[in-house]
Motif scaffolding. Structure first.
Motif, PDB file in Angstrom:
ATOM      1  N   GLY A  99       2.564  -7.921 -10.170  1.00 19.30           N
ATOM      2  CA  GLY A  99       1.986  -8.583  -9.009  1.00 19.30           C
ATOM      3  C   GLY A  99       1.343  -7.594  -8.468  1.00 19.30           C
ATOM      4  O   GLY A  99       0.007  -7.769  -8.075  1.00 19.30           O
ATOM      5  N   SER A 100       1.865  -6.715  -7.601  1.00 19.24           N
ATOM      6  CA  SER A 100       1.155  -5.869  -6.742  1.00 19.24           C
ATOM      7  C   SER A 100       1.501  -4.470  -6.801  1.00 19.24           C
ATOM      8  O   SER A 100       2.512  -4.075  -7.272  1.00 19.24           O
ATOM      9  CB  SER A 100       1.300  -6.457  -5.211  1.00 19.24           C
ATOM     10  OG  SER A 100       2.629  -5.929  -4.892  1.00 19.24           O
ATOM     11  N   THR A 101       0.500  -3.452  -6.269  1.00 23.98           N
ATOM     12  CA  THR A 101       0.906  -2.168  -6.392  1.00 23.98           C
ATOM     13  C   THR A 101       2.340  -1.889  -5.597  1.00 23.98           C
ATOM     14  O   THR A 101       2.905  -0.846  -6.324  1.00 23.98           O
ATOM     15  CB  THR A 101      -0.189  -1.413  -5.567  1.00 23.98           C
ATOM     16  OG1 THR A 101      -1.678  -1.714  -6.014  1.00 23.98           O
ATOM     17  CG2 THR A 101      -0.110   0.026  -5.608  1.00 23.98           C
ATOM     18  N   GLN A 102       2.746  -2.321  -4.538  1.00 20.18           N
ATOM     19  CA  GLN A 102       3.797  -2.129  -3.758  1.00 20.18           C
ATOM     20  C   GLN A 102       5.001  -2.337  -4.783  1.00 20.18           C
ATOM     21  O   GLN A 102       6.030  -1.709  -4.669  1.00 20.18           O
ATOM     22  CB  GLN A 102       3.915  -2.903  -2.674  1.00 20.18           C
ATOM     23  CG  GLN A 102       2.810  -2.583  -1.573  1.00 20.18           C
ATOM     24  CD  GLN A 102       1.506  -3.296  -1.627  1.00 20.18           C
ATOM     25  OE1 GLN A 102       1.206  -3.661  -2.665  1.00 20.18           O
ATOM     26  NE2 GLN A 102       1.054  -3.555  -0.173  1.00 20.18           N
ATOM     27  N   ARG A 185       1.257 -14.914  -8.939  1.00 16.75           N
ATOM     28  CA  ARG A 185       1.782 -14.862  -7.589  1.00 16.75           C
ATOM     29  C   ARG A 185       3.053 -15.984  -7.489  1.00 16.75           C
ATOM     30  O   ARG A 185       3.217 -16.962  -8.448  1.00 16.75           O
ATOM     31  CB  ARG A 185       0.966 -15.488  -6.605  1.00 16.75           C
ATOM     32  CG  ARG A 185      -0.060 -14.317  -6.453  1.00 16.75           C
ATOM     33  CD  ARG A 185      -0.514 -14.288  -4.799  1.00 16.75           C
ATOM     34  NE  ARG A 185      -1.251 -12.996  -4.688  1.00 16.75           N
ATOM     35  CZ  ARG A 185      -0.390 -12.049  -4.238  1.00 16.75           C
ATOM     36  NH1 ARG A 185       0.983 -11.746  -4.090  1.00 16.75           N
ATOM     37  NH2 ARG A 185      -1.024 -10.855  -4.169  1.00 16.75           N
TER      38      ARG A 185
ATOM     39  N   GLU B  43       5.668 -10.279  -0.688  1.00 11.01           N
ATOM     40  CA  GLU B  43       4.334 -11.016  -1.373  1.00 11.01           C
ATOM     41  C   GLU B  43       3.255 -10.804  -0.359  1.00 11.01           C
ATOM     42  O   GLU B  43       2.134 -10.797  -0.810  1.00 11.01           O
ATOM     43  CB  GLU B  43       4.764 -12.307  -1.176  1.00 11.01           C
ATOM     44  CG  GLU B  43       5.635 -12.811  -2.601  1.00 11.01           C
ATOM     45  CD  GLU B  43       4.699 -12.659  -3.870  1.00 11.01           C
ATOM     46  OE1 GLU B  43       3.679 -13.175  -3.987  1.00 11.01           O
ATOM     47  OE2 GLU B  43       5.084 -12.018  -4.699  1.00 11.01           O
ATOM     48  N   GLY B  45       2.583  -8.062   2.045  1.00 12.51           N
ATOM     49  CA  GLY B  45       2.052  -6.531   2.148  1.00 12.51           C
ATOM     50  C   GLY B  45       2.035  -6.190   3.409  1.00 12.51           C
ATOM     51  O   GLY B  45       1.524  -5.040   3.768  1.00 12.51           O
ATOM     52  N   SER B 108      -2.115   0.689   2.284  1.00  8.33           N
ATOM     53  CA  SER B 108      -2.221   0.577   0.805  1.00  8.33           C
ATOM     54  C   SER B 108      -3.709   1.331   0.471  1.00  8.33           C
ATOM     55  O   SER B 108      -3.602   2.196  -0.676  1.00  8.33           O
ATOM     56  CB  SER B 108      -2.490  -0.669   0.524  1.00  8.33           C
ATOM     57  OG  SER B 108      -1.348  -1.430   0.404  1.00  8.33           O
ATOM     58  N   ARG B 126      -7.808  -3.826  -6.641  1.00 12.67           N
ATOM     59  CA  ARG B 126      -6.470  -3.752  -7.340  1.00 12.67           C
ATOM     60  C   ARG B 126      -5.311  -3.292  -6.426  1.00 12.67           C
ATOM     61  O   ARG B 126      -4.220  -3.833  -6.395  1.00 12.67           O
ATOM     62  CB  ARG B 126      -6.473  -2.949  -8.565  1.00 12.67           C
ATOM     63  CG  ARG B 126      -5.047  -2.665  -9.380  1.00 12.67           C
ATOM     64  CD  ARG B 126      -5.219  -2.554 -10.972  1.00 12.67           C
ATOM     65  NE  ARG B 126      -4.114  -2.835 -11.602  1.00 12.67           N
ATOM     66  CZ  ARG B 126      -3.294  -1.962 -11.843  1.00 12.67           C
ATOM     67  NH1 ARG B 126      -3.538  -0.719 -11.516  1.00 12.67           N
ATOM     68  NH2 ARG B 126      -2.143  -2.343 -12.385  1.00 12.67           N
ATOM     69  N   ALA B 127      -5.843  -2.082  -5.575  1.00 11.96           N
ATOM     70  CA  ALA B 127      -4.976  -1.696  -4.581  1.00 11.96           C
ATOM     71  C   ALA B 127      -4.348  -2.486  -3.409  1.00 11.96           C
ATOM     72  O   ALA B 127      -3.319  -2.305  -3.172  1.00 11.96           O
ATOM     73  CB  ALA B 127      -5.502  -0.230  -4.232  1.00 11.96           C
ATOM     74  N   GLU B 129      -4.230  -5.746  -3.777  1.00 15.36           N
ATOM     75  CA  GLU B 129      -4.122  -7.198  -4.448  1.00 15.36           C
ATOM     76  C   GLU B 129      -2.634  -7.703  -3.567  1.00 15.36           C
ATOM     77  O   GLU B 129      -2.320  -8.685  -3.553  1.00 15.36           O
ATOM     78  CB  GLU B 129      -3.506  -6.962  -5.719  1.00 15.36           C
ATOM     79  CG  GLU B 129      -4.599  -7.709  -6.920  1.00 15.36           C
ATOM     80  CD  GLU B 129      -4.349  -7.514  -8.257  1.00 15.36           C
ATOM     81  OE1 GLU B 129      -5.538  -7.562  -8.888  1.00 15.36           O
ATOM     82  OE2 GLU B 129      -3.351  -6.820  -8.595  1.00 15.36           O
ATOM     83  N   GLY B 130      -1.826  -6.686  -3.263  1.00 14.02           N
ATOM     84  CA  GLY B 130      -0.388  -7.071  -2.569  1.00 14.02           C
ATOM     85  C   GLY B 130      -0.658  -7.338  -1.275  1.00 14.02           C
ATOM     86  O   GLY B 130       0.465  -7.257  -0.476  1.00 14.02           O
ATOM     87  N   ASN B 131      -1.597  -7.182  -0.790  1.00  8.92           N
ATOM     88  CA  ASN B 131      -1.990  -7.266   0.912  1.00  8.92           C
ATOM     89  C   ASN B 131      -2.805  -8.787   1.145  1.00  8.92           C
ATOM     90  O   ASN B 131      -3.858  -8.682   0.884  1.00  8.92           O
ATOM     91  CB  ASN B 131      -2.775  -6.077   1.390  1.00  8.92           C
ATOM     92  CG  ASN B 131      -1.811  -4.687   1.582  1.00  8.92           C
ATOM     93  OD1 ASN B 131      -1.837  -4.278   0.158  1.00  8.92           O
ATOM     94  ND2 ASN B 131      -1.052  -4.481   2.419  1.00  8.92           N
ATOM     95  N   LEU B 132      -1.992  -9.707   1.850  1.00  8.65           N
ATOM     96  CA  LEU B 132      -2.796 -10.558   1.863  1.00  8.65           C
ATOM     97  C   LEU B 132      -3.512 -10.765   3.271  1.00  8.65           C
ATOM     98  O   LEU B 132      -2.888 -10.348   4.259  1.00  8.65           O
ATOM     99  CB  LEU B 132      -2.052 -12.031   1.834  1.00  8.65           C
ATOM    100  CG  LEU B 132      -1.074 -12.153   0.777  1.00  8.65           C
ATOM    101  CD1 LEU B 132      -0.329 -13.472   0.732  1.00  8.65           C
ATOM    102  CD2 LEU B 132      -2.061 -12.162  -0.535  1.00  8.65           C
TER     103      LEU B 132
END
Ligand code: FES
Ligand code: FES
Lengths: 281, 157
Positions: A99-102, A185, B43, B45, B108, B126-127, B129-132
């Motif tokens: 999913g994500s970097t975090q 997702r 999900e 960020g 991020s 990519r960095a 991606e988890g920040n909407l």
């Protein structure tokens, strides 16, 4: 009940904690599933055994004929590890695609396995590689179980109350491998399917042996025997469109009564294509 | 439980419930309200902070897990009254609209630049991606990061 938080400093300390573990006690690694679950399900009374900083569980070791991956190694560490990239490329791709970097920075391979989420991306890879899981109990006894046997269903494993996964062992081999998935997702959970293919090529790029596991078309990853049979003996350059019939039939057999099967049949064609492309890379 | 943690460069030693989530600790106990809580599910960020040089979602970390570690929140980026290059770039390029995603988004990107000072466009995408972000459509955000790189963000590291 008071919430408690134990961060074991050594194995004895960990065993003591496992010995006292009750139904309100949770083993915490990365937290990307567990802490979210607490919030979602409104679980406010809990005891924690935090193994995320436990150094014994945090290394990737080259044992010569095998690789030992500590249960608390993160997805980020896996995707960047040279040894894993070389020896278990599908595992590196699976970690890269989480999913994500975090999440990659926190989620662990042991957590992935212990939670046995239907969409756990590393699980089909561990199945294809016939990984052995090292498990410790409160008496400081160690046992080994195949990943394939450890995971029994969605969120279900053979882990006992006082057991914890300590590491994952994968034998080195001449096989190369690839991983692919559709849907990443949570909001599109229904579309999540993933797969790992592990193949042995001869000098002419002909596939001499193959093992394919597909995830999220059943309660745990399934061995895609029909597709394997179709691919065996062919060139690695094969197009997945020539495999269409066997791919569709494989999904039909896996989930005959699920309405998602229609979508998943189509998605699986792309999935196999991407997996083969990942091997060719 | 006593927790030792460095937050935005400051050593903190505090007696706190270790089973509290990191996001609650930062917001409620340290009053660092730049840390936002959106989805509470790892999900969106919005709650991103930098933990030992890595971006993490603070809604999925417990305070007990940060003992002995170092945290940076958006409040820690400004140095002596000067904004970080990323913050300036976000403002100047117009990468902020409602601003709810911004602290997490910038952190991020900051974590990315700390580990990879000259990322490609794909690496930037990519960095985050988890920040909407519901407002900007991301293009301006990527542009802002690229500008910050041009302006020499790395000099302060
Ligand atoms: S609030 Fe933590 S990721 Fe959304
Ligand atoms: S600026 Fe509004 S969510 Fe990103």
């Amino acid at each position: 009940m008071m919430n408690s938080f134990i961060e074991p400093k050594n194995i004895e300390h960990l065993c003591d904690a496992l010995n006292e573990k009750d139904e309100n006690t949770y083993i915490l690694a990365g937290g990307t599933d567990l802490i979210i679950k607490f919030a979602k399900e409104n679980i406010s009374n809990f005891k924690i055994i935090d193994i995320s900083s436990f150094s014994n569980f945090r290394s990737i070791e080259d044992l010569g004929d095998a690789i030992k991956i500590g249960s608390c190694v993160t997805m980020t560490e896996i995707e960047n590890n040279k040894l894993i990239k070389k020896e278990i490329p599908a595992l590196a791709t699976a970690a890269y695609n989480v999913g994500s970097t975090q999440i990659r920075n926190r989620a662990t391979i042991g957590g992935n396995l212990a939670n046995a989420a239907q969409c756990g991306d590393t699980i089909p890879v561990l199945f294809a590689y016939d990984a052995d899981i090292e498990i410790l109990n409160s008496l400081n006894q160690v046992r080994y179980e195949k990943a394939r046997d450890l995971v029994t269903g969605i969120g279900k494993t053979t882990l006992k109350k006082d057991e914890v996964i300590t590491s994952i062992l994968i034998k080195k081999s001449k096989y190369s491998s690839g991983f692919s998935k559709v849907g990443s997702r949570k909001s599109v959970t229904i579309s999540k399917i993933n797969c790992c293919g592990k193949i042995l090529l001869d000098e002419d790029n002909v596939i001499r042996d193959i093992e394919i596991y597909m995830g999220a078309v059943g309660v745990k990853p399934i061995k895609a025997e029909l597709i394997e049979k179709e691919i065996l003996g062919k060139s690695l350059e094969i197009s997945s469109y020539n495999l269409e019939e066997s791919i569709k039939e494989q999904i039909e057999r896996a989930i005959p009564n699920r309405s998602s099967k229609h979508y998943k049949k189509i998605a699986a064609i792309g999935l196999i294509k991407d997996m083969l492309a990942d091997i060719r890379r | 439980m006593f927790i030792n943690v460095i937050v935005n460069g400051e050593k903190i030693n505090i007696d706190i419930n270790p089973t509290k989530r990191l996001v609650d600790f930062l917001r409620d106990d340290l009053n660092l309200t730049g840390v936002k809580e959106g989805c509470s599910e790892g999900e969106c960020g919005a709650c991103t902070v930098i933990l030992d040089r890595k971006a993490v979602a603070s809604c999925s970390v417990l305070v007990g897990q940060v003992n002995g570690k170092e945290i940076i929140t958006i409040e820690g980026l400004e140095k002596d009254g000067e904004l970080d290059a990323l913050q300036r770039a976000f403002i100047e390029i117009g990468a902020i609209q409602c601003g709810f995603c911004t602290p997490g988004m910038i952190l991020s990107c900051k974590a990315l630049l700390m580990n990879n000072p000259f990322p490609t466009e794909d690496e930037i995408k990519r960095a985050i991606e988890g920040n909407l972000c519901r407002c900007t459509g991301y293009t301006k955000i990527v542009e802002a990061v690229q500008s910050a790189i041009e302006w020499g963000h790395g000099n302060d590291e």
